[in-house]
Design a protein around this motif. Structure first.
Motif, short mmCIF file in Angstrom:
data_model
loop_
_atom_site.label_atom_id
_atom_site.label_comp_id
_atom_site.label_asym_id
_atom_site.label_seq_id
_atom_site.Cartn_x
_atom_site.Cartn_y
_atom_site.Cartn_z
N CYS A 194 13.48 16.35 -59.98
CA CYS A 194 13.69 17.14 -58.76
C CYS A 194 12.48 17.04 -57.84
O CYS A 194 12.59 17.23 -56.63
N SER A 195 11.30 16.77 -58.41
CA SER A 195 10.12 16.46 -57.61
C SER A 195 9.79 14.99 -57.83
O SER A 195 9.38 14.59 -58.92
N ARG A 196 9.98 14.18 -56.80
CA ARG A 196 9.78 12.74 -56.93
C ARG A 196 8.35 12.39 -57.31
O ARG A 196 8.10 11.55 -58.17
N GLU A 197 7.39 13.06 -56.67
CA GLU A 197 5.97 12.77 -56.94
C GLU A 197 5.62 13.11 -58.39
O GLU A 197 4.90 12.36 -59.06
N HIS A 198 6.13 14.25 -58.87
CA HIS A 198 5.88 14.68 -60.25
C HIS A 198 6.42 13.65 -61.23
O HIS A 198 5.73 13.24 -62.17
N ALA A 199 7.68 13.23 -61.02
CA ALA A 199 8.31 12.27 -61.93
C ALA A 199 7.59 10.93 -61.91
O ALA A 199 7.31 10.35 -62.97
N LEU A 200 7.26 10.44 -60.73
CA LEU A 200 6.59 9.15 -60.62
C LEU A 200 5.25 9.15 -61.33
O LEU A 200 4.90 8.20 -62.04
N GLU A 201 4.48 10.22 -61.14
CA GLU A 201 3.15 10.26 -61.74
C GLU A 201 3.22 10.26 -63.25
O GLU A 201 2.45 9.56 -63.92
N ILE A 202 4.17 10.99 -63.81
CA ILE A 202 4.29 11.05 -65.27
C ILE A 202 4.86 9.74 -65.81
O ILE A 202 4.39 9.21 -66.84
N TRP A 203 5.86 9.18 -65.14
CA TRP A 203 6.43 7.92 -65.62
C TRP A 203 5.40 6.79 -65.54
O TRP A 203 5.34 5.94 -66.44
N ARG A 204 4.60 6.76 -64.50
CA ARG A 204 3.55 5.73 -64.42
C ARG A 204 2.57 5.89 -65.59
O ARG A 204 2.14 4.90 -66.20
N PHE A 205 2.22 7.14 -65.88
CA PHE A 205 1.29 7.40 -66.98
C PHE A 205 1.87 6.92 -68.31
O PHE A 205 1.17 6.30 -69.12
#
Length: 558
Positions: A229-240
């Motif tokens: 639901c938060s694109r920035e939140h999801a992207l940062e965790i998936w990149r990690f």
């Protein structure tokens, strides 16, 4: 003073993050707190004996639809053998009708309503320090005075990490929470009650996940209702997760597929096969149903996104449907099923509407003519649009989908069989009728019976390709395991015994002879060819090398 946090889980492999979160948040009082976890498969008598032997002064149960029945049974007996013990309840199953529960069970000291971390810490202060009265603790419902006041949603960064010692959870699923709340308002879901989304700091999340990765835990399931639901939140965790992949741990996320951006999709396509699995709630493709339950879905975008993820062949996709929703009759549900089936998920969950206490749909159940079971899990019996007889029929189809599709043990056989029926639902509908005629719906069949039943069903529907179905079932069987005994439906291999033995390199392999080129369906871009091709052909199954998504053995054509 001993305070016992008691959890009754659905299975042993599950853990209960709620009780661990309560204990972790109650800093300064943890020496008095003990956790006891059981499962619904334990006998109530055994749980009762264990509770008694622990000698707690306070017991607090975490209550959900899957464990409420056994907890109710325990509440009848505990006061008889432990009359001085204070009994508390918490969790979604008792938060929305706390006064009624207290009235029914006068043995209860009180009920914690809503989020429990701060409430429980104040209760510990009450029991261990005696510096306040119960009526001064917000977020509890008491028998005489009622609700003491609602708690405000807490700031999630204040929550401590639950898994400082991950080794305690060996062979169990780790449940992780990076956010609470949901931006959507689906009327059947309790998350719709609290629309505000709260997220933990990505830096905090990454530090905690790193510890789990270092311990190489098998699986972490995010319990966030809509992780992306938060694109920035999801992207940062998936990149990690991609950068710190340990080649072991799998991460499960519930997402809205139609919200995924091009950037997120491009990132997901680069993940190691098996690193991530996605659960996507479709629920229905009927626009009137989606509108009535206040579910916002771009179905065209969802289908395109699922198709793209599936073509990447690196992410397990789990799609959900719910039978019994408003405005969806039997034919409409069949259409929803066929649409989702054609998306080719790795798992298709055919669920049934649960009318949850506190949900908006619960308040409108009478208006919809939705009748549901009085006991948990409050599952739909019938509605204006769906009769009880039709619900039973869908239950039978669900059983077939679980046995044959979701098990992923019959993939190639089903691919051939799908060609015989006008649409997928009809296949499982008729297979269920075949099972009922055999009495298998009442008495669970053995593994070998499941293969024989599918063969008989396939032959009855498509007699001309009997030999092909025998080959495909043999192929599907050996993809998963090296059987101790050869299945009776397989072709005679006696003339090829020496040739087969000479082609096996070690005990973790099996070489099989085929007369139809069935293995081509396992190769990229190839389909099933059902013509006899002059055989025999030999196929090696290597169980040392398995596909991370399907767990099938690596196949080599010899």
């Amino acid at each position: 003073m001993k305070v016992l946090l008691a959890a009754v889980n659905a299975k042993y492999i599950h853990s209960n993050p709620a009780v661990y979160s309560l204990r972790a948040y109650a800093a300064g009082f943890q020496e008095w707190i003990e956790i006891a976890e059981y499962t619904i498969n334990h006998r109530a008598e055994a749980i009762l004996a264990d509770l008694f032997q622990r000698r707690p002064q306070v017991i607090a149960f975490s209550c959900y639809i899957w464990n409420w029945k056994i907890i109710q049974e325990l509440l009848e007996e505990i006061p008889k053998i432990m009359p001085e013990t204070d009994l508390w309840l918490g969790g979604p199953e008792v938060s929305y009708d706390a006064p009624q529960v207290l009235k029914h069970y006068p043995c209860l000291t009180g009920i914690m309503v809503g989020e429990g971390e701060e409430t429980f810490r104040e209760l510990m202060a009450y029991y261990c320090e005696g510096d306040k009265r119960l009526t001064e603790v917000s977020g509890i419902c008491l028998p005489d005075t009622g609700l003491t006041g609602l708690r405000q949603p807490m700031e999630l960064n204040r929550l401590p990490f639950l898994y400082e010692e991950p080794d305690m959870f060996q062979n169990r699923i780790i449940y992780y929470e990076s956010g609470r709340g949901c931006p959507f308002c689906c009327s059947y879901c309790l998350s719709s009650v609290e629309k505000k989304v709260r997220l933990r700091s990505p830096e905090l999340v990454k530090r905690e996940l790193l510890l789990l990765l270092e311990h190489r835990v098998p699986q972490v399931k995010f319990v966030d209702r809509t992780f992306n639901c938060s694109r920035e939140h999801a992207l940062e965790i998936w990149r990690f997760l991609k950068e710190h992949d340990n080649n072991v741990t799998n991460f499960h996320f519930e997402i809205s597929a139609d919200l995924l951006s091009e950037e997120e999709l491009a990132l997901l396509e680069t993940m190691r096969p098996g690193l991530v699995q996605l659960e996507i709630g479709v629920q229905s493709v009927n626009p009137d149903t989606l509108r009535e339950i206040c579910r916002i879905t771009d179905l065209k975008r969802l289908q395109e996104t699922v198709g793209r993820i599936r073509r990447g062949n690196n992410i397990h996709i789990h799609l959900d449907l719910i039978a019994g929703l408003p405005m969806e009759d039997y034919d409409s549900f069949v259409n929803s099923f066929n649409t989702v089936y054609h998306m080719q998920p790795d798992q298709l969950q055919l669920g049934f509407l649960k009318v949850l206490k506190g949900s908006p749909l619960c308040e409108k159940a009478a208006e919809y003519g939705i009748n549901y079971r009085s006991a948990p899990p409050y599952e739909v019996l019938y509605s204006k649009w769906l009769t009880y007889e039709q619900v039973l029929k869908l239950k039978q189809v669900e059983a077939m989908v679980e046995l044959y599709y979701n098990s992923r043990q019959f993939v190639h056989t089903l691919q051939a069989l799908e060609q015989v029926f006008p649409y997928p639902f009809r296949l499982y509908e008729e297979l269920a009728a075949c099972y009922e005629a055999r009495g298998f719906l009442k008495n669970s069949p053995s593994r070998s019976d499941r293969y024989e039943a599918l063969l008989d069903f396939a032959v009855s529907a498509d007699k001309e390709r009997e030999a092909l179905y025998r080959e495909l079932l043999t192929f599907d069987l050996y993809l998963r395991e090296k059987c101790k005994s050869r299945p009776g439906f397989a072709a005679d291999r006696t003339p090829f015994r020496e040739a087969l033995r000479s082609r096996e390199r070690d005990k973790r392999e099996h070489v099989e002879v085929f007369f139809y080129r069935v293995w081509e369906s396992a190769l990229p871009g190839a389909g099933i060819r059902d013509m006899q091709d002059g055989g025999p052909f030999f196929v090696r199954f290597d169980y040392n090398k398995r596909d991370p998504l399907s767990h099938n053995a690596e196949v080599t054509i010899l």
